[in-house]
Scaffold this active site. Structure first.
Site, mmCIF file in Angstrom:
data_model
loop_
_atom_site.group_PDB
_atom_site.id
_atom_site.type_symbol
_atom_site.label_atom_id
_atom_site.label_comp_id
_atom_site.label_asym_id
_atom_site.label_seq_id
_atom_site.Cartn_x
_atom_site.Cartn_y
_atom_site.Cartn_z
ATOM 1 N N GLY A 1 1.045 -1.407 -0.221
ATOM 2 C CA GLY A 1 0.021 -0.002 -0.470
ATOM 3 C C GLY A 1 0.951 1.465 -0.229
ATOM 4 O O GLY A 1 2.120 1.285 -0.556
ATOM 5 N N SER B 1 3.680 1.526 2.683
ATOM 6 C CA SER B 1 4.687 0.579 1.948
ATOM 7 C C SER B 1 6.194 1.224 0.768
ATOM 8 O O SER B 1 6.429 0.886 1.237
ATOM 9 C CB SER B 1 4.029 -1.079 1.119
ATOM 10 N N ASP C 1 -8.806 -2.177 -0.255
ATOM 11 C CA ASP C 1 -9.983 -0.914 -0.052
ATOM 12 C C ASP C 1 -9.553 0.174 -1.391
ATOM 13 O O ASP C 1 -10.630 0.542 -1.616
ATOM 14 C CB ASP C 1 -9.018 -0.104 0.954
ATOM 15 N N GLY D 1 -12.342 -1.488 4.058
ATOM 16 C CA GLY D 1 -11.737 -0.473 4.039
ATOM 17 C C GLY D 1 -11.233 0.664 4.223
ATOM 18 O O GLY D 1 -10.788 1.834 3.701
ATOM 19 N N HIS E 1 -12.328 -10.082 8.258
ATOM 20 C CA HIS E 1 -11.296 -10.124 7.115
ATOM 21 C C HIS E 1 -11.377 -12.058 6.111
ATOM 22 O O HIS E 1 -10.573 -11.770 5.454
ATOM 23 C CB HIS E 1 -9.934 -10.948 8.005
ATOM 24 N N GLN F 1 -13.193 -11.125 2.993
ATOM 25 C CA GLN F 1 -13.169 -9.993 2.157
ATOM 26 C C GLN F 1 -11.821 -10.006 1.771
ATOM 27 O O GLN F 1 -11.446 -10.307 0.536
ATOM 28 C CB GLN F 1 -13.169 -8.690 2.403
ATOM 29 N N ARG F 2 -10.480 -10.326 2.765
ATOM 30 C CA ARG F 2 -9.389 -10.644 1.839
ATOM 31 C C ARG F 2 -8.411 -11.365 1.649
ATOM 32 O O ARG F 2 -8.022 -11.409 1.028
ATOM 33 C CB ARG F 2 -8.073 -10.221 3.600
ATOM 34 N N ILE G 1 -20.014 -12.626 -23.944
ATOM 35 C CA ILE G 1 -19.115 -13.379 -23.339
ATOM 36 C C ILE G 1 -17.527 -13.690 -24.186
ATOM 37 O O ILE G 1 -16.675 -13.761 -23.417
ATOM 38 C CB ILE G 1 -19.690 -15.038 -22.822
ATOM 39 N N ARG H 1 -0.256 -34.859 -15.932
ATOM 40 C CA ARG H 1 -1.334 -35.437 -16.619
ATOM 41 C C ARG H 1 -1.458 -33.928 -17.812
ATOM 42 O O ARG H 1 -1.211 -33.128 -17.032
ATOM 43 C CB ARG H 1 -2.872 -35.211 -15.604
#
Length: 922
Positions: free
Chosen positions: A259, A262, A307, A350, A439, A441-442, A671, A708
């Site tokens: 983010g 960082s 976020d 968020g 969490h 969502q993460r 599509i 395979r």
């Protein structure tokens, strides 16, 4: 001239005819030509160059059938390059440059794209000049060259990759792309475990990565190299240790995935780098030579955050996957809420950014949403209760309220989910529940969008590091519309901090504007669709606008219809729904549709209006009669290639039927993603997610059984979008598409590649095939070929995905995209109608029948008449398709050689705000 091994160039003079009438012979047969008769060397005609394949090699692979024992020079290896074709015969039409599909020939005909086959190898150096030329580029005609990856080298360079801050789905895809691209260009790539903490601690936290280190991580959420908060790195002593650990391994290129915090830390580290090295040398930790050798540090950032709170990029890595988790929960909750007539309050993550809350509210049609950037006005409690009770009065059995975890009021006081629940229960007495997603969502598998985004950004980050100079500032690889761009890290971080400052100072309009065009567009669209103005406050336009679905069903069609109807009503139009496509149009299956009629449509797949592939050609008279009967003043067509073809026919019929002289807008929904005029079609993201989810399960099966190879057939007609992008997102070994013709040599090269792969620890293979990529190389043929050639090495399975790609609930992307693009289309129609109001104007110009779609960074209206010239009607695809530029990425990340253009991003761009009329891209 460079010649591939195994081919011989024969120089032969033209022979006289074998039999000529004797009077034409100047000497008896067999008589040598007199020396004086030979022309001097300067006047002698140039020798005619011919090519012929070499004789078969003495040794051929014993396990191959005789029909496939090709000379080594004709088999595309995993490295090297394929022999070029022989020169053209005299009088023959020359071949176009690779990738020149749609370029006009001298006779006015069109080239058919002749690309290199799947898993092809890099072009010969002698051919780079041809590849670098662009017939449509003025600079190319002047002799300049576009830049390709072959011009860059990472030899002698070391790249460190780390993930920092909160984790996000898709980070592993970015790490994989950095590692494999770095190895591909000849650089060393190091994992830095546990973020900046691992950089400070050094030792086993900094490990060199290899190709297999990042195998099977595409589908894994989080980050395999770990992430941690590091207080030590915030001090100079900590950064001094980190610099020493990097210099020991020769790492002077840093790729940071995290983010704004960082990335800010990385920029400080870069600025201090030379000073840190001098201090290390003074302390005797490194030699003076090391200071000169590693004099500067290059830093490139990628934003990984669910976020989407970083300014400068339309989407951050992980945001789309987090929206998938939220929408899955919302869809599940809506069923139980409807059963019990409940109100649900959902709290989403968020931090101080409301993007997740806003887009999820837009994608599910929530009744109310609370955002930190746009607090509710004074008296919001009463307004919300009135809104909820009005919806219940319209026989809506549930209410959904979405709250961002950082939601505040205009006085910067927090608004909590429990506070909202208490208000609803007290004021309205509704049965109310609170769900905090947390969490969840993460976690989970990254979506196809996040995998492709992260892969593109990872490759671009490595290219940016290779092109960096000591003067190049730290940059961030961002997404603008549908393009990867590089922006100065400092500017992006500054703007991100400005948003928080504006919110602290209660300048909320500035905060929304600073969030970017995507956020602002979403907010305006939500307000327009969620709150219906009283009928007496809406100025009537006295115009009738019809909405129709045409072509195959595509996820997001219903969200687009809902948006069009509600925006049209708010513009004062009377909205009509046409059922069953043009066929129903001709039969008069037309009905007026109101605001409440489209409630709850956003999350439903397929087409509620009904859709057919029938074109209007044979029913033009009947359709014109229906338009006259219902006084239709404008038409919105939501559909695939049939919608585009139908609009072409309607445009051609304007001379004979004045009823078609109205504004007509086409919104692409298929599509296959094959509609001219748009990089992305509604529904393609949902179909792509189905392909990727299936491939994940199949890869897991292949890994469990070992050795395979699976061959997967995707839909798409002649358009290879699903196969190519699905291959990139799923980590496929090859993808066969119509746009890049292939032959038996390419198939054999892929078999050889998979055979070599089975000798490693990655003992599974995945091959995708577009359903119409070849008339003869069918899925069954490829399956039998692979099965025969892989005997004793690997076994084969096949899977045809079929119509499951068209079904299912639409993805958050398709819901959001369909909602916004349809609203924009209705605004365009309203503008056209207002211009002609009271003038009796007939719409006969080309710009009155347009396709609305994304083109690179912008949302554009392009006339159908113009797009006709750019369309291959025989194969129902555009002549030029943007995603073919990403095809080399799939090959490179699958360990093939490929030529990849790196000249598009160019120099660093500056962060700037776009005008209000430029809608958000994807």
């Amino acid at each position: 001239m460079l010649r591939p091994p195994g081919y011989t160039r024969h120089l032969r003079r033209s022979r006289p005819p074998a039999r000529l009438p004797r009077p034409l012979r100047s000497r008896p047969p067999g008589t040598p030509r007199p020396p004086a008769a030979r022309p001097p060397p300067a006047a002698r005609p140039p020798p005619r160059a011919t090519w012929s394949p070499p004789p078969p090699p003495r040794l051929a692979p014993a396990h191959l059938p005789r029909s496939l024992r090709l000379p080594p020079s004709r088999i595309a290896p995993t490295c090297g390059w394929r022999a070029p074709a022989p020169p053209p015969r005299p009088g023959a039409r020359p071949r176009p440059p690779i990738g020149a599909r749609g370029a006009a020939g001298a006779d006015g005909s069109e080239w058919r794209r002749r690309g290199r086959g799947p898993g092809c190898c890099a072009p010969a150096p002698a051919l780079l000049g041809l590849l670098a030329m662009d017939d449509d580029d003025v600079s190319a005609r002047k002799g300049s060259f576009r830049k390709f990856l072959e011009h860059l080298s990472g030899a002698g360079k070391a790249i460190g990759v780390l993930t920092s801050g909160g984790d996000a789905q898709g980070m592993n895809a970015a790490v994989r792309a950095v590692v494999r691209m770095g190895i591909y260009v000849g650089a060393k790539v190091y994992f830095i475990y546990e973020g900046y903490q691992g950089m400070v601690d050094g030792g086993s936290n900094i490990v060199e990565a290899n190709w297999e280190s990042v195998s099977s991580i595409l589908q894994v959420g989080g980050t395999i190299i770990g992430s941690a908060r590091c207080k030590a790195f915030r001090t100079r002593e900590g950064r001094l240790k980190a610099a020493g650990n990097l210099v020991q391994r020769g790492i002077t290129n840093l790729c940071v995935i995290g983010g704004d915090g960082s990335l800010t830390g990385a920029n400080i580290f870069r600025k201090e780098w030379s000073g840190l090295l001098k201090e290390l040398a003074e302390n005797g930790d490194i030699d003076r030579e090391e200071v000169q050798k590693h004099a500067y540090l290059n830093v490139v950032g990628m934003v990984g955050s669910i976020d989407n709170d970083f300014c400068g990029t339309d989407m951050t890595i992980g945001t789309d996957s987090a929206l998938h988790r939220i929408i899955e929960v919302v869809d599940a909750i809506m069923t139980t809420a409807q059963s019990h007539q409940r109100t649900f309050v959902l709290e989403v993550m968020g931090r101080h950014c409301g993007y997740l809350a806003l887009v999820s509210a837009l994608a599910c049609g929530a009744d109310w949403v609370f955002l930190p950037e746009s607090p509710p006005e004074e008296g919001w409690q009463e307004n919300m209760c009135v809104k909820l009770s009005e919806n219940r009065a319209r026989k809506k059995r549930l209410n959904i309220i979405i709250v961002a975890e950082g939601a505040i009021d205009t006085q910067n006081k927090p608004i909590t989910s429990e506070q909202i629940k208490e208000l609803v229960v007290t004021q309205l007495g509704y049965d109310t529940r609170v769900t905090i997603l947390g969490h969840v969502q993460r976690g989970g598998t990254p979506s196809a969008f996040d995998r492709i985004l992260a892969s593109r950004m990872g490759v671009e980050a490595v290219v940016a590091l290779l092109q960096a100079t000591p003067e190049t500032p730290a940059c961030v690889v961002s997404l603008s519309g549908n393009q990867a761009v590089r922006l100065p890290l400092v500017e992006c971080v500054q703007m991100t901090q400005d948003v928080q400052k504006a919110m602290d100072e209660r300048r909320f309009k500035d905060a929304v504007r600073l969030r970017g065009r995507s956020f602002e567009s979403n907010l305006n669209t939500y307000k327009r669709l969620a709150i219906k103005m009283p009928d007496d406050q809406i100025p009537k336009s006295n115009c009738n606008v019809a909405v129709i679905n045409v072509g195959a069903p595509a996820a997001g069609m219903n969200a687009a219809v809902r948006s069009a109807v509600r925006v049209g009503i708010s513009e004062g139009h009377k909205m009509f729904a046409i059922y069953d496509g043009f066929e129903g149009f001709a039969k008069g299956q037309i009905k007026e549709i109101g605001w409440a009629d489209v409630g709850g449509w956003t999350g439903q797949g397929g087409s509620i209006l009904g859709t057919k592939r029938t074109l209007p050609g044979k029913s033009l008279e009947a359709i014109a009669e229906q338009m006259r009967t219902h006084s239709i003043n404008a038409l919105l067509i939501i559909g695939g290639f049939e919608a585009f073809e139908g609009s072409v026919l309607l445009a051609q019929a304007r001379d004979s039927h004045q009823e078609f002289c109205v504004p007509i807008c086409i919104v692409p929904a298929t599509i296959s993603n094959n509609v001219p005029g748009s990089d992305i079609s509604m529904g393609s993201d949902t179909g792509l997610n189905v392909v990727v989810e299936t491939c994940d399960r199949i890869k897991q099966s292949a890994s469990g059984t070992k050795r395979r190879v699976f061959i997967i057939e995707t839909m798409g007609g002649y358009c290879g979008y699903l196969a190519n992008m699905g291959g990139l997102a799923a980590g496929a070994d090859a993808a066969y598409i119509f746009e890049e013709p292939f032959d038996i040599r390419d198939l054999q090269a892929n078999v050889e590649h998979l055979t070599e792969k089975m000798k490693t620890t990655i003992q599974r293979g995945l091959v995708l095939r577009n359903e119409s990529c070849s008339e003869h190389y069918t899925t069954d043929f490829i399956y039998h070929l692979y099965s025969e050639e892989g005997k004793g090495v690997f076994d084969c399975r096949k899977n045809v995905l079929g119509h499951m790609q068209q079904g299912g609930a639409p993805s958050p992307f398709d819901r959001n995209f369909g909602t916004k693009i349809s609203a924009r289309a209705m605004q365009w129609i309203s503008t056209k109608l207002k211009e002609a109001q009271g003038k009796g104007k007939r719409f006969v110009t080309d710009d009155c029948i347009c396709v609305l779609g994304i083109s690179k960074r912008n949302l554009l209206f392009q006339p159908v008449a113009q797009l006709k010239k750019e369309t291959d009607f025989e194969h129902r695809i555009p002549k030029e398709q943007w995603w073919l530029k990403l095809r080399p990425l799939m090959k490179i990340l699958a360990k093939y050689k490929a030529s990849y253009e790196v000249s598009d991003p160019g120099q660093l761009e500056h962060v700037h705000h776009r005008g209000h009329e430029e809608p958000a891209a994807i």
